[in-house]
Write a protein that holds these residues in place. Structure first.
Motif, PDB file in Angstrom:
ATOM      1  N   VAL A  81       0.810  -1.210   0.000  1.00  0.00           N
ATOM      2  CA  VAL A  81       0.000   0.000   0.000  1.00  0.00           C
ATOM      3  C   VAL A  81       0.848   1.265   0.000  1.00  0.00           C
ATOM      4  O   VAL A  81       0.432   2.295  -0.529  1.00  0.00           O
ATOM      5  CB  VAL A  81      -0.960   0.022   1.208  1.00  0.00           C
ATOM      6  CG1 VAL A  81      -0.199   0.298   2.510  1.00  0.00           C
ATOM      7  CG2 VAL A  81      -2.057   1.066   1.020  1.00  0.00           C
ATOM      8  N   GLY A  82       2.046   1.212   0.576  1.00  0.00           N
ATOM      9  CA  GLY A  82       2.858   2.415   0.708  1.00  0.00           C
ATOM     10  C   GLY A  82       3.133   3.135  -0.595  1.00  0.00           C
ATOM     11  O   GLY A  82       2.798   4.319  -0.756  1.00  0.00           O
ATOM     12  N   PRO A  83       3.754   2.464  -1.583  1.00  0.00           N
ATOM     13  CA  PRO A  83       4.017   3.135  -2.847  1.00  0.00           C
ATOM     14  C   PRO A  83       2.746   3.640  -3.525  1.00  0.00           C
ATOM     15  O   PRO A  83       2.748   4.706  -4.151  1.00  0.00           O
ATOM     16  CB  PRO A  83       4.698   2.041  -3.684  1.00  0.00           C
ATOM     17  CG  PRO A  83       5.298   1.110  -2.675  1.00  0.00           C
ATOM     18  CD  PRO A  83       4.334   1.113  -1.528  1.00  0.00           C
ATOM     19  N   LEU A  84       1.650   2.870  -3.400  1.00  0.00           N
ATOM     20  CA  LEU A  84       0.394   3.311  -4.017  1.00  0.00           C
ATOM     21  C   LEU A  84      -0.145   4.556  -3.336  1.00  0.00           C
ATOM     22  O   LEU A  84      -0.633   5.481  -3.988  1.00  0.00           O
ATOM     23  CB  LEU A  84      -0.637   2.179  -3.938  1.00  0.00           C
ATOM     24  CG  LEU A  84      -0.336   0.943  -4.791  1.00  0.00           C
ATOM     25  CD1 LEU A  84      -1.351  -0.158  -4.501  1.00  0.00           C
ATOM     26  CD2 LEU A  84      -0.338   1.298  -6.269  1.00  0.00           C
ATOM     27  N   ALA A  85      -0.075   4.595  -2.004  1.00  0.00           N
ATOM     28  CA  ALA A  85      -0.565   5.767  -1.269  1.00  0.00           C
ATOM     29  C   ALA A  85       0.288   6.995  -1.556  1.00  0.00           C
ATOM     30  O   ALA A  85      -0.220   8.122  -1.596  1.00  0.00           O
ATOM     31  CB  ALA A  85      -0.586   5.475   0.234  1.00  0.00           C
ATOM     32  N   ASP A  86       1.588   6.800  -1.754  1.00  0.00           N
ATOM     33  CA  ASP A  86       2.460   7.927  -2.083  1.00  0.00           C
ATOM     34  C   ASP A  86       2.238   8.416  -3.506  1.00  0.00           C
ATOM     35  O   ASP A  86       2.556   9.557  -3.837  1.00  0.00           O
ATOM     36  CB  ASP A  86       3.933   7.537  -1.893  1.00  0.00           C
ATOM     37  CG  ASP A  86       4.348   7.552  -0.431  1.00  0.00           C
ATOM     38  OD1 ASP A  86       3.757   8.319   0.346  1.00  0.00           O
ATOM     39  OD2 ASP A  86       5.261   6.791  -0.068  1.00  0.00           O
ATOM     40  N   GLY A 127      -6.476  -6.094   2.500  1.00  0.00           N
ATOM     41  CA  GLY A 127      -7.072  -4.787   2.779  1.00  0.00           C
ATOM     42  C   GLY A 127      -6.793  -4.321   4.188  1.00  0.00           C
ATOM     43  O   GLY A 127      -6.490  -3.143   4.417  1.00  0.00           O
ATOM     44  N   LEU A 128      -6.862  -5.241   5.109  1.00  0.00           N
ATOM     45  CA  LEU A 128      -6.661  -4.881   6.511  1.00  0.00           C
ATOM     46  C   LEU A 128      -5.240  -4.396   6.758  1.00  0.00           C
ATOM     47  O   LEU A 128      -5.009  -3.417   7.477  1.00  0.00           O
ATOM     48  CB  LEU A 128      -6.955  -6.089   7.400  1.00  0.00           C
ATOM     49  CG  LEU A 128      -7.231  -5.808   8.867  1.00  0.00           C
ATOM     50  CD1 LEU A 128      -8.526  -5.033   9.022  1.00  0.00           C
ATOM     51  CD2 LEU A 128      -7.304  -7.114   9.646  1.00  0.00           C
ATOM     52  N   GLY A 129      -4.264  -5.069   6.146  1.00  0.00           N
ATOM     53  CA  GLY A 129      -2.872  -4.677   6.336  1.00  0.00           C
ATOM     54  C   GLY A 129      -2.570  -3.301   5.805  1.00  0.00           C
ATOM     55  O   GLY A 129      -1.659  -2.616   6.300  1.00  0.00           O
ATOM     56  N   ALA A 130      -3.319  -2.862   4.809  1.00  0.00           N
ATOM     57  CA  ALA A 130      -3.094  -1.542   4.235  1.00  0.00           C
ATOM     58  C   ALA A 130      -3.646  -0.428   5.112  1.00  0.00           C
ATOM     59  O   ALA A 130      -3.173   0.711   5.040  1.00  0.00           O
ATOM     60  CB  ALA A 130      -3.743  -1.471   2.850  1.00  0.00           C
ATOM     61  N   CYS A 131      -4.612  -0.750   5.954  1.00  0.00           N
ATOM     62  CA  CYS A 131      -5.315   0.293   6.712  1.00  0.00           C
ATOM     63  C   CYS A 131      -4.428   1.003   7.723  1.00  0.00           C
ATOM     64  O   CYS A 131      -4.446   2.234   7.834  1.00  0.00           O
ATOM     65  CB  CYS A 131      -6.525  -0.311   7.428  1.00  0.00           C
ATOM     66  SG  CYS A 131      -7.869  -0.752   6.324  1.00  0.00           S
ATOM     67  N   MET A 132      -3.650   0.242   8.495  1.00  0.00           N
ATOM     68  CA  MET A 132      -2.894   0.856   9.579  1.00  0.00           C
ATOM     69  C   MET A 132      -1.828   1.832   9.092  1.00  0.00           C
ATOM     70  O   MET A 132      -1.774   2.974   9.561  1.00  0.00           O
ATOM     71  CB  MET A 132      -2.269  -0.187  10.489  1.00  0.00           C
ATOM     72  CG  MET A 132      -1.566   0.442  11.700  1.00  0.00           C
ATOM     73  SD  MET A 132      -0.633  -0.732  12.669  1.00  0.00           S
ATOM     74  CE  MET A 132      -1.958  -1.771  13.263  1.00  0.00           C
ATOM     75  N   PRO A 133      -0.936   1.442   8.139  1.00  0.00           N
ATOM     76  CA  PRO A 133       0.079   2.403   7.715  1.00  0.00           C
ATOM     77  C   PRO A 133      -0.497   3.663   7.096  1.00  0.00           C
ATOM     78  O   PRO A 133       0.024   4.769   7.311  1.00  0.00           O
ATOM     79  CB  PRO A 133       0.931   1.617   6.713  1.00  0.00           C
ATOM     80  CG  PRO A 133       0.177   0.380   6.394  1.00  0.00           C
ATOM     81  CD  PRO A 133      -0.719   0.111   7.543  1.00  0.00           C
ATOM     82  N   ALA A 354       7.623   4.178   3.323  1.00  0.00           N
ATOM     83  CA  ALA A 354       8.478   3.799   4.452  1.00  0.00           C
ATOM     84  C   ALA A 354       7.669   3.169   5.577  1.00  0.00           C
ATOM     85  O   ALA A 354       8.071   2.157   6.169  1.00  0.00           O
ATOM     86  CB  ALA A 354       9.233   5.025   4.965  1.00  0.00           C
ATOM     87  N   LEU A 355       6.509   3.754   5.874  1.00  0.00           N
ATOM     88  CA  LEU A 355       5.682   3.213   6.946  1.00  0.00           C
ATOM     89  C   LEU A 355       5.104   1.859   6.558  1.00  0.00           C
ATOM     90  O   LEU A 355       5.016   0.944   7.380  1.00  0.00           O
ATOM     91  CB  LEU A 355       4.564   4.203   7.275  1.00  0.00           C
ATOM     92  CG  LEU A 355       3.813   4.005   8.586  1.00  0.00           C
ATOM     93  CD1 LEU A 355       4.769   3.900   9.761  1.00  0.00           C
ATOM     94  CD2 LEU A 355       2.852   5.151   8.813  1.00  0.00           C
ATOM     95  N   GLY A 356       4.721   1.724   5.290  1.00  0.00           N
ATOM     96  CA  GLY A 356       4.212   0.442   4.822  1.00  0.00           C
ATOM     97  C   GLY A 356       5.260  -0.653   4.892  1.00  0.00           C
ATOM     98  O   GLY A 356       4.974  -1.793   5.274  1.00  0.00           O
ATOM     99  N   SER A 359       5.728  -1.612   8.544  1.00  0.00           N
ATOM    100  CA  SER A 359       4.601  -2.420   9.007  1.00  0.00           C
ATOM    101  C   SER A 359       4.639  -3.813   8.396  1.00  0.00           C
ATOM    102  O   SER A 359       4.414  -4.814   9.080  1.00  0.00           O
ATOM    103  CB  SER A 359       3.288  -1.710   8.647  1.00  0.00           C
ATOM    104  OG  SER A 359       2.174  -2.480   9.036  1.00  0.00           O
ATOM    105  N   GLY A 360       4.951  -3.883   7.086  1.00  0.00           N
ATOM    106  CA  GLY A 360       4.965  -5.177   6.411  1.00  0.00           C
ATOM    107  C   GLY A 360       6.036  -6.104   6.944  1.00  0.00           C
ATOM    108  O   GLY A 360       5.787  -7.292   7.204  1.00  0.00           O
ATOM    109  N   ILE A 361       7.251  -5.589   7.124  1.00  0.00           N
ATOM    110  CA  ILE A 361       8.333  -6.416   7.661  1.00  0.00           C
ATOM    111  C   ILE A 361       8.039  -6.776   9.118  1.00  0.00           C
ATOM    112  O   ILE A 361       8.317  -7.886   9.573  1.00  0.00           O
ATOM    113  CB  ILE A 361       9.675  -5.687   7.521  1.00  0.00           C
ATOM    114  CG1 ILE A 361      10.044  -5.598   6.038  1.00  0.00           C
ATOM    115  CG2 ILE A 361      10.781  -6.400   8.307  1.00  0.00           C
ATOM    116  CD1 ILE A 361      11.264  -4.776   5.733  1.00  0.00           C
ATOM    117  N   GLY A 362       7.437  -5.831   9.841  1.00  0.00           N
ATOM    118  CA  GLY A 362       7.041  -6.133  11.210  1.00  0.00           C
ATOM    119  C   GLY A 362       6.041  -7.271  11.266  1.00  0.00           C
ATOM    120  O   GLY A 362       6.052  -8.082  12.207  1.00  0.00           O
TER     121      GLY A 362
END
Length: 420
Positions: A81-86, A127-133, A354-356, A359-362
Motif C-alpha cells: 500500500v505504501g508506494p500506491l498511497a504515495d 485490505g486490513l494490512g493496508a489500513c494501519m500504515p 516507508a511506513l508500509g 509495518s509489512g516487515i514487522g
C-alpha cells in the motif's frame, strides 16, 4: 493550518483539511485502526468454537494455516500500500482498503471449505494490512511535526480498544461466531461510506503534488541517505510486532504453565492490553517532549526488564498485576514509537512507502513470534524460556533503535520539513 483542496476520488465532494475536516481525519483514522484491532483477536476468539463444532471439518492444523495466511495477507497489504498511497493519495487507498477487507470479511461465514475460508481471510488481510500504515500516515501529516509521536500513539489506542471489544463480544455470542464477522463487515462498509464523504486528503500529500514533488519507488529506501535508518526501523518493527503478537497469543498459556490458575492467567491478557492503552498515551507525550529516538530506546530497555521479571513466579497477585500492566505500558508503545519515528524522519513523498515497509516487515515478526513461542510451549519449556525469549527480542529492538540517526540531517536525508 492552511487549507488545501483535495484530489479525492471522482464523484466525491471536494474537501479541505480545515479544522472541521481535521476532526474527521482523527475520528475516521482512529476507527479504522479500531477495526484492525477487532480483527486481531476475532479469529483467535472463535477457533475453539470452530474446532469444537468441527466447522467444515476443521482441524487444529487447518486453524493454524488459516491464522498464518491471514497474517501473510496483512503483511503483503502493508508493504504494497505504501508506494500506491504515495502515488495515488492516502484518502483513496484508505477507503479502498476498508471496502476490500469489509466485503471479504462479510463472506467468510459463507465459506464452503476450509481452503475457501483461508482464501477469504487472506484477501481480507490484504485490505486490513493496508489500513494501519495509511491511517498512521494521515494522522501524522494532520499533526504538526512536534506532535507526530502523539498522533501515532493515540491512533493506536484504537487498536487495543478494538481487541477488547472483540473479546467482550465473543463472550456474548458463544457459538454464533458468524455474528462477529457480519458485524465487522457491515461496520467497515459504513465507515468507508462516511470516509467517502467526510475524509479529507492529507494536506502534506496535496502540497507535495502541487509543488511537483516527485513520487519515489521503494528502492529509494535502499539508497545511502535512508538505508541506515531503514535497516534499524525494519529490525525494530520486526522485534516489536513479534512481542505484541507473541504476548497476545501466548501470555495466558505461559502464565498457566508458571502455575497461575486459568482465570488469573486469562485476566493478565486484559491487564496487559489496558497497560498498552496507557502506555500509548504516555509514550507519545514523552516522545514529543524528549525526542522520539531516546524515548523509544528507553521503552524497549524497560520492556527487557519487565519481560525478564515475568519469568519469576510471583506469590502476590498485586505484584503480578503491576508487572504485567507495566509490561503492556512499555512493550506495546515501544512498537508504535518506531512508527512515530518513521513519520517524523521521512518526507511526505516517501513517508507512506516507508511506513508500509516497516509495518509489512514487522508483520513477519507477528508470524514468527507466536510460532517460536508455540514451539517452546509444545516442548514443555514455555515458562520461563518464553519470557527469556521475549526479553532477548526486546533487547534486539533496543539495539536496533540505537543505530537510528536522531534526525534526517544526521544521515544526509532531505525531508523538506522541520525535524520532529
Amino acid at each position: 493550518m492552511t487549507s488545501a483542496t483535495t484530489s479525492g476520488a471522482p464523484g466525491a465532494p471536494a474537501r479541505t483539511d480545515r479544522a472541521g475536516d481535521g476532526r474527521w481525519t482523527v475520528v475516521l483514522c482512529w476507527i479504522t485502526v479500531l477495526l484492525e484491532g477487532y480483527d486481531l483477536v476475532v479469529l483467535g476468539a472463535i477457533i475453539p468454537t470452530l474446532l469444537k463444532t468441527h466447522h467444515l471439518g476443521m482441524t487444529a492444523a487447518d486453524a493454524t494455516t488459516i491464522a498464518t495466511l491471514s497474517l501473510v495477507g496483512v503483511a503483503i497489504g502493508a508493504v504494497c500500500v505504501g508506494p500506491l498511497a504515495d502515488r495515488l493519495g492516502r484518502r483513496r487507498l484508505l477507503i479502498g482498503s476498508v471496502v476490500l477487507f469489509s466485503v471479504f470479511t462479510l463472506v467468510v461465514p459463507l465459506a464452503t471449505s476450509v481452503w475457501m475460508f483461508a482464501a477469504l481471510r487472506l484477501v481480507a488481510g490484504l485490505g486490513l494490512g493496508a489500513c494501519m500504515p495509511v491511517s498512521l500516515t494521515m494522522m501524522a501529516e494532520h499533526m504538526p511535526a512536534s506532535r507526530r509521536a502523539r498522533a501515532s500513539t493515540l491512533t493506536m489506542t484504537g487498536y487495543h480498544t478494538g481487541a477488547v471489544i472483540t473479546s467482550l463480544l465473543a463472550l456474548q455470542v458463544t457459538d454464533d461466531w458468524e455474528i462477529l464477522f457480519y458485524l465487522l463487515g457491515v461496520v467497515g462498509l459504513v465507515v468507508a461510506a462516511v470516509q467517502w464523504f467526510r475524509l479529507p486528503e492529507s494536506e502534506a500529500f496535496v502540497r507535495a503534488q502541487r509543488d511537483g514533488e516527485q513520487r519515489v519507488p521503494f528502492t529509494e529506501l535502499l539508497k545511502p541517505a535512508y538505508l541506515r535508518a531503514g535497516i534499524g526501523i525494519w529490525v525494530a518493527s520486526f522485534m516489536g510486532l513479534l512481542l505484541v503478537y507473541g504476548l497476545n497469543t501466548w501470555l495466558p498459556k505461559l502464565m498457566n504453565d508458571a502455575g497461575y490458575p486459568v482465570p488469573t492467567a486469562v485476566t493478565q491478557l486484559l491487564v496487559l492490553n489496558i497497560g498498552g492503552v496507557v502506555g500509548l498515551v504516555a509514550g507519545g507525550y514523552v516522545a514529543d517532549r524528549r525526542g522520539i529516538k531516546g524515548t523509544t530506546m528507553g521503552w524497549f530497555a524497560v520492556s527487557v526488564v519487565m519481560l525478564a521479571c515475568l519469568s519469576i513466579k510471583m506469590e502476590s497477585d498485586l505484584m503480578l498485576n503491576v508487572v504485567v500492566f507495566l509490561t503492556g505500558v512499555f512493550v506495546f508503545s515501544a512498537m508504535v514509537l518506531v512508527y512515530a519515528y518513521v513519520t517524523s524522519y521521512y518526507p511526505a513523498s516517501v513517508r507512506s512507502t516507508a511506513l508500509g515497509s516497516a509495518s509489512g516487515i514487522g508483520r513477519i515478526g507477528s508470524i514468527v513470534g507466536p510460532s517460536i513461542t508455540g514451539a517452546l510451549v509444545s516442548s514443555g519449556v514455555g515458562h520461563p524460556w518464553g519470557f527469556y525469549f521475549f526479553a532477548a527480542v526486546a533487547l534486539l529492538g533496543f539495539l536496533a533503535v540505537l543505530t537510528l540517526p536522531r534526525t534526517a540531517a544526521d544521515s544526509g536525508a532531505r525531508t523538506g520539513e522541520p525535524a520532529a
